[in-house]
Design a protein around this motif. Sequence first.
Motif: not given
Length: 194
Positions: A151, A155, A159, A171, A176, A191-193
């Motif tokens: 997490t 995001l 990036r 993506e 994600e 990568f996840r918000a």
Amino acid sequence: MAGVRHGGVNTVRRAAPSGADSPVETIRYLEIDAQDPKAGTGTVSAGTVPEGRVGIVADLDPGIQSARHLDHPNGAAGLAEATLCVADEDLAATHHRYATYLDRHARQEGRALIFDLDGAALKLIPESALPTALPGEEPPALPALVAYTVTVRDLSLARDLLHRNGIPVRETPTGELFVPAEAALGTAVVFRAG
């Protein structure tokens, strides 16, 4: 862990981060053994399961964990998920093993089976679903850990940092970001918000 073969509890120590309650961190864990007591004579050796070495770590000391620095430039704040890819025909057996190891049931999400682990998750995915879940990824062997998800606070910041450093980013269908396994030197990093 009733019904799960494992070795004894191992103890390791390492220096604790500055500001921790103690100068030394003690970590206790055990490794799961193959269910077949004759393991070690074929493709699965003693002290391993088909995925390799799998272990369970005791809860870590919160007084030490709270002293860790969580200020990486990519904004990573925690581990959210590990993704294990298995041959389609092995999904049911792998699901059964992990349900036994974890003493819980998985929920189904599309073709994946997800074990919720008190703030994180283990995702089992059949090989045929991998191209949809992580476009362009191929497991080096089966079963294989093909991704882990962290997490991040922002995001777009993650990036931008990856792009500025020339790291390729793809993506997922759910939006994600992920760094392909080849660029991440082994397994994809999602990568996840959060």
